[in-house]
Every structure is written in structure tokens, then in C-alpha cells.
Design a protein around this motif. Sequence first.
Motif, mmCIF file in Angstrom:
data_model
loop_
_atom_site.group_PDB
_atom_site.id
_atom_site.type_symbol
_atom_site.label_atom_id
_atom_site.label_comp_id
_atom_site.label_asym_id
_atom_site.label_seq_id
_atom_site.Cartn_x
_atom_site.Cartn_y
_atom_site.Cartn_z
ATOM 1 N N GLN A 96 -8.219 108.778 -77.802
ATOM 2 C CA GLN A 96 -7.351 108.501 -78.937
ATOM 3 C C GLN A 96 -8.068 107.676 -79.994
ATOM 4 O O GLN A 96 -7.730 107.736 -81.173
ATOM 5 C CB GLN A 96 -6.089 107.765 -78.467
ATOM 6 N N VAL A 97 -9.031 106.858 -79.534
ATOM 7 C CA VAL A 97 -9.813 106.036 -80.460
ATOM 8 C C VAL A 97 -11.281 106.154 -80.078
ATOM 9 O O VAL A 97 -11.620 106.572 -78.966
ATOM 10 C CB VAL A 97 -9.373 104.552 -80.432
ATOM 11 N N SER A 98 -12.166 105.765 -80.974
ATOM 12 C CA SER A 98 -13.598 105.841 -80.706
ATOM 13 C C SER A 98 -14.019 104.757 -79.713
ATOM 14 O O SER A 98 -13.319 103.753 -79.530
ATOM 15 C CB SER A 98 -14.389 105.679 -82.008
ATOM 16 N N LEU A 99 -15.166 104.983 -79.115
ATOM 17 C CA LEU A 99 -15.687 104.028 -78.137
ATOM 18 C C LEU A 99 -15.949 102.672 -78.774
ATOM 19 O O LEU A 99 -15.605 101.629 -78.197
ATOM 20 C CB LEU A 99 -16.971 104.584 -77.514
ATOM 21 N N ASP A 100 -16.538 102.653 -79.960
ATOM 22 C CA ASP A 100 -16.850 101.372 -80.607
ATOM 23 C C ASP A 100 -15.583 100.610 -80.980
ATOM 24 O O ASP A 100 -15.568 99.379 -81.000
ATOM 25 C CB ASP A 100 -17.729 101.591 -81.847
ATOM 26 N N GLU A 101 -14.487 101.331 -81.233
ATOM 27 C CA GLU A 101 -13.220 100.670 -81.551
ATOM 28 C C GLU A 101 -12.564 100.084 -80.314
ATOM 29 O O GLU A 101 -11.962 99.011 -80.360
ATOM 30 C CB GLU A 101 -12.275 101.676 -82.216
ATOM 31 N N GLU A 102 -12.710 100.763 -79.153
ATOM 32 C CA GLU A 102 -12.025 100.319 -77.948
ATOM 33 C C GLU A 102 -12.796 99.247 -77.181
ATOM 34 O O GLU A 102 -12.183 98.418 -76.491
ATOM 35 C CB GLU A 102 -11.771 101.511 -77.022
ATOM 36 N N ILE A 103 -14.114 99.222 -77.282
ATOM 37 C CA ILE A 103 -14.901 98.290 -76.461
ATOM 38 C C ILE A 103 -14.483 96.823 -76.645
ATOM 39 O O ILE A 103 -14.343 96.097 -75.647
ATOM 40 C CB ILE A 103 -16.413 98.498 -76.694
ATOM 41 N N PRO A 104 -14.276 96.309 -77.870
ATOM 42 C CA PRO A 104 -13.854 94.900 -77.981
ATOM 43 C C PRO A 104 -12.545 94.613 -77.253
ATOM 44 O O PRO A 104 -12.410 93.573 -76.592
ATOM 45 C CB PRO A 104 -13.707 94.697 -79.501
ATOM 46 N N GLN A 105 -11.577 95.544 -77.360
ATOM 47 C CA GLN A 105 -10.316 95.360 -76.634
ATOM 48 C C GLN A 105 -10.540 95.438 -75.128
ATOM 49 O O GLN A 105 -9.973 94.658 -74.354
ATOM 50 C CB GLN A 105 -9.312 96.428 -77.058
ATOM 51 N N ALA A 106 -11.382 96.372 -74.719
ATOM 52 C CA ALA A 106 -11.653 96.542 -73.298
ATOM 53 C C ALA A 106 -12.318 95.302 -72.710
ATOM 54 O O ALA A 106 -12.020 94.896 -71.574
ATOM 55 C CB ALA A 106 -12.523 97.774 -73.074
ATOM 56 N N LYS A 107 -13.217 94.680 -73.457
ATOM 57 C CA LYS A 107 -13.880 93.463 -72.984
ATOM 58 C C LYS A 107 -12.868 92.351 -72.750
ATOM 59 O O LYS A 107 -12.929 91.627 -71.745
ATOM 60 C CB LYS A 107 -14.946 93.014 -73.988
ATOM 61 N N ALA A 108 -11.914 92.204 -73.673
ATOM 62 C CA ALA A 108 -10.886 91.176 -73.523
ATOM 63 C C ALA A 108 -9.975 91.482 -72.331
ATOM 64 O O ALA A 108 -9.602 90.584 -71.570
ATOM 65 C CB ALA A 108 -10.067 91.070 -74.807
ATOM 66 N N ILE A 109 -9.615 92.754 -72.169
ATOM 67 C CA ILE A 109 -8.758 93.163 -71.049
ATOM 68 C C ILE A 109 -9.455 92.904 -69.722
ATOM 69 O O ILE A 109 -8.851 92.394 -68.764
ATOM 70 C CB ILE A 109 -8.371 94.647 -71.194
ATOM 71 N N TYR A 110 -10.749 93.231 -69.645
ATOM 72 C CA TYR A 110 -11.497 93.013 -68.406
ATOM 73 C C TYR A 110 -11.544 91.523 -68.090
ATOM 74 O O TYR A 110 -11.285 91.110 -66.946
ATOM 75 C CB TYR A 110 -12.909 93.571 -68.528
ATOM 76 N N THR A 400 -23.810 97.216 -74.077
ATOM 77 C CA THR A 400 -22.549 97.154 -74.821
ATOM 78 C C THR A 400 -22.761 97.479 -76.289
ATOM 79 O O THR A 400 -21.979 98.214 -76.898
ATOM 80 C CB THR A 400 -21.916 95.757 -74.678
ATOM 81 N N LEU A 401 -23.838 96.933 -76.882
ATOM 82 C CA LEU A 401 -24.119 97.213 -78.289
ATOM 83 C C LEU A 401 -24.432 98.686 -78.502
ATOM 84 O O LEU A 401 -23.946 99.306 -79.450
ATOM 85 C CB LEU A 401 -25.302 96.359 -78.766
ATOM 86 N N LEU A 402 -25.233 99.270 -77.611
ATOM 87 C CA LEU A 402 -25.586 100.680 -77.754
ATOM 88 C C LEU A 402 -24.346 101.563 -77.675
ATOM 89 O O LEU A 402 -24.190 102.518 -78.436
ATOM 90 C CB LEU A 402 -26.585 101.084 -76.667
ATOM 91 N N LEU A 403 -23.454 101.241 -76.737
ATOM 92 C CA LEU A 403 -22.233 102.040 -76.611
ATOM 93 C C LEU A 403 -21.344 101.894 -77.827
ATOM 94 O O LEU A 403 -20.699 102.843 -78.267
ATOM 95 C CB LEU A 403 -21.476 101.639 -75.343
ATOM 96 N N SER A 404 -21.299 100.682 -78.397
ATOM 97 C CA SER A 404 -20.456 100.480 -79.567
ATOM 98 C C SER A 404 -20.990 101.230 -80.780
ATOM 99 O O SER A 404 -20.246 101.505 -81.726
ATOM 100 C CB SER A 404 -20.345 98.987 -79.888
ATOM 101 N N GLN A 405 -22.299 101.565 -80.752
ATOM 102 C CA GLN A 405 -22.907 102.298 -81.866
ATOM 103 C C GLN A 405 -22.819 103.810 -81.682
ATOM 104 O O GLN A 405 -23.138 104.575 -82.594
ATOM 105 C CB GLN A 405 -24.376 101.895 -82.008
ATOM 106 N N ALA A 406 -22.401 104.237 -80.500
ATOM 107 C CA ALA A 406 -22.373 105.665 -80.215
ATOM 108 C C ALA A 406 -21.400 106.389 -81.136
ATOM 109 O O ALA A 406 -20.248 105.986 -81.290
ATOM 110 C CB ALA A 406 -21.987 105.894 -78.752
ATOM 111 N N PHE A 407 -21.889 107.458 -81.753
ATOM 112 C CA PHE A 407 -21.081 108.361 -82.571
ATOM 113 C C PHE A 407 -20.449 107.687 -83.791
ATOM 114 O O PHE A 407 -19.437 108.139 -84.289
ATOM 115 C CB PHE A 407 -19.984 109.013 -81.712
#
Length: 408
Positions: A96-110, A400-407
Motif C-alpha cells: 500500500q505504501v513504498s518501503l522507504d515510507e514504511e521503514i520509519p514507522q516499522a522501526k518505531a513499531i519494532y 536500513t538506509l539502502l532499503l529506504s532508498q530502494a525504488f
Amino acid sequence: MDPVKIIITELKPGMFIVNPGISWLKAPLLYMQEGLITSQEEIDTIIKQGFAEAYHDPSRFRQMDGFAKDPDADHPGGSANGDDDFSDWPDPRTPQVSLDEEIPQAKAIYSDSFEHVKSLMQAAQGGAVDVAASQPYVESIVNSLNRNVDALISLSKLKSSDEYTYTHSVNVTIFAVAYAHYLGLSEDNLHLVGMASLLHDFGKAFVPQEILNAPRQLLPNELEIMQSHVLLGYNQLKKVENVRPEVLQGVVQHHERHNGTGYPYRLSGKKIGIYGRILSVSDNYDALSARRVYKTPMPANVALAVMYKMRGQAWAPGYVERFIKMMGIYPVGTPVQLSSGERGVVCRSNPNFPAQPCIMLAFDPVGRPIKPRALDLSRDPEVEIERSLAGNEAEQMDITLLLSQAFQ
């Protein structure tokens, strides 16, 4: 006549399957059990087990008209009592959202979920605990996985902590909820899987720390104490008001095995419910691939290969195969070296061709940092993954940085 390769949906009764001798790592979803295909029901079972391709020998084809349905065909999937009958096992939904958009939220959730599990298990030693307080954390994990499944999965192996019990509980929740969704469970059932996963090792709160954190192989009497965590947790949780039976099932069955060699009740086959099966696969994957005080983490593809060899023994047919198809043999976040010498991190899995994911490249063939760029291995057949990276080689990359830059 040479064997002919077909996609699994082209199988027909009467075809004779042959084993071409291809490495599992090259073709993890290639069906290689030699023999005659006798019915459509047998084909349906093979498809539901997650296989994508097969080789058959046209010269050994037999006409199979008149074969009746096998009433004992065992299909993976299912209900809470272990009866397996998923009619449709979908591929993961489009993010539903891009990986770079979700990673910051995912880090907080984890991070929040980790702290919650830690507080919950520490509070358990002092008496009653508020199990219902776990629900918002489970809901956050479910919602993040719904938005973009790769974000939390990629973060599950990045948290560096000696507090394995807490990280393990969060990781198993991530894998189990993602897997339950992949198997087609309803939204309500995803929350039940999540709650069971977050609480599956609750009984370890009552195991002595010197055994729980022993930096060595446990002695037989210590192993018995460690294994008691299942019933210790189950017996405590069943006293709590409004804990659902599905949650209790997952907690008490997550160490049972399909062949009856598990614990605490040595259940086998369909006596193990869907929640127990999902948690067992997820628990084993994280245990094999996690960093412990006494062992380095096993690369994800090696852990999955070990589990694949246990198919039909530890788990009912189809469970490991489907888990591998969901994760990819190189899960998102896995640092790898390519046959070209370039290095990067897996940024997107490929369910149809698990050995050919998309890579976010970070280093050139001689080890120099480069501007990150994506490479889809399914579109570049001359390049393949040579090996997974671990230790210092993996730590050279900011995953984490590389994944946030993906696509982007």
C-alpha cells in the motif's frame, strides 16, 4: 527422450516426474519427487505445497482415465483444529505504501513492541499481568505488514541485542502474521496469530536466567527445564480472563512436530492446529537465523534450506514450501555478493523465482562504494547470487538506509 520442464499448473495425471539433479538453492520450488502422477487431487496437493515447476518424461506418460479422488489426500492449510482445506493461497498483496515510507514507522513499531514484551515478561515474575495490553502492539504489527510486508521483515534481523527472548518474540510475531496472511487467513485471525506469537515464549519468564541465557549447549536436565516453558506459559495464560483458545493453541503447540517427536504432548499430524503450525515454522526460522551469545546467525538461505530438509517431518506437507515462497530464499534485508563481484542487499523478493530477487547494489566488483542502484536478477540471467554475507562483510552496509532508498 530428454525431460521437459513445465510450470506446475501444466501437470496432468499420467505424467512421470523426474529429478533433474538441480541444487535446491538454484530451484527451491522445483518439484523433484520422482514418480507417476496418478490424479488431479495429487496435482492440487503439489500446487498447494508451493512448488512452481517440474520436469517430466514424455516417453513415460500413461493414460490415467478413471482414477477416483483419493479420500486421504492431505492438503495443507486450515482450521484451528488442524483440518486443512485452503481453497486459495494468494501471493502477497501489492504494498500500500513504498518501503522507504514504511521503514520509519516499522522501526518505531519494532522498538515499542520489544519494550512491551520485555516489560510484560519482567512483570510476570511478580504476579498477574495485563495480557490485553499486548493488543495495540499486535495491531500495529498487523497494520505495518498490511502496508508493506517487507519493512518489518527486513528489520527483524537488524536489532543487535543480547536480550534474545524479547527480540525473538517480536520477530516470530512478524514472521507468523506475514505467513498467516500469505496463507489467506482473515484479518481477525491475523490478530489471533499475532497475539499467540507475541506470547508464545511467555513461560520463559519462569525459567532460571542461568539456563535461559546459558552460552553453551544445555545439559539434559537443563534442557528439560527449558522445555517446561511451554506448559509454564500455557498454564499461566489460561488463567487470564478472555484469552482466546486460538491463542492458547498457538502457545502450547509451537514446539510440536508433524511426526510426533515434539513437546510437550507429542502431538502429530492433524492434531496440531493451524496456529501451532504457523508459530512452529516461524519460531524455527528465527531460532536458526538469529544471533545468540554462543553462535553467529545462520544466513537466511541456509536456515531455509535446513528447514526444507525437515519438510514432512517437523511440519505438514506444504508449510515450509509456502513459507519459503513467501520469504524468498534470500529474504528482504539479506546482504549478498553477486557472481559479478558486486555487493548489495536484497530489497524485494520474487515469489515466482525465489533465487532471483531484486538487489540494491552498494559496492562495485572491487569493493568501492557506489551510488545505490537496483538490479532485478530475474531480468539479468547472466548475474546470480554467489553467497550471503555475514559478520564484518555484512556490517559494511547500512542495510536500513539502502532499503529506504530502494525504488525511490
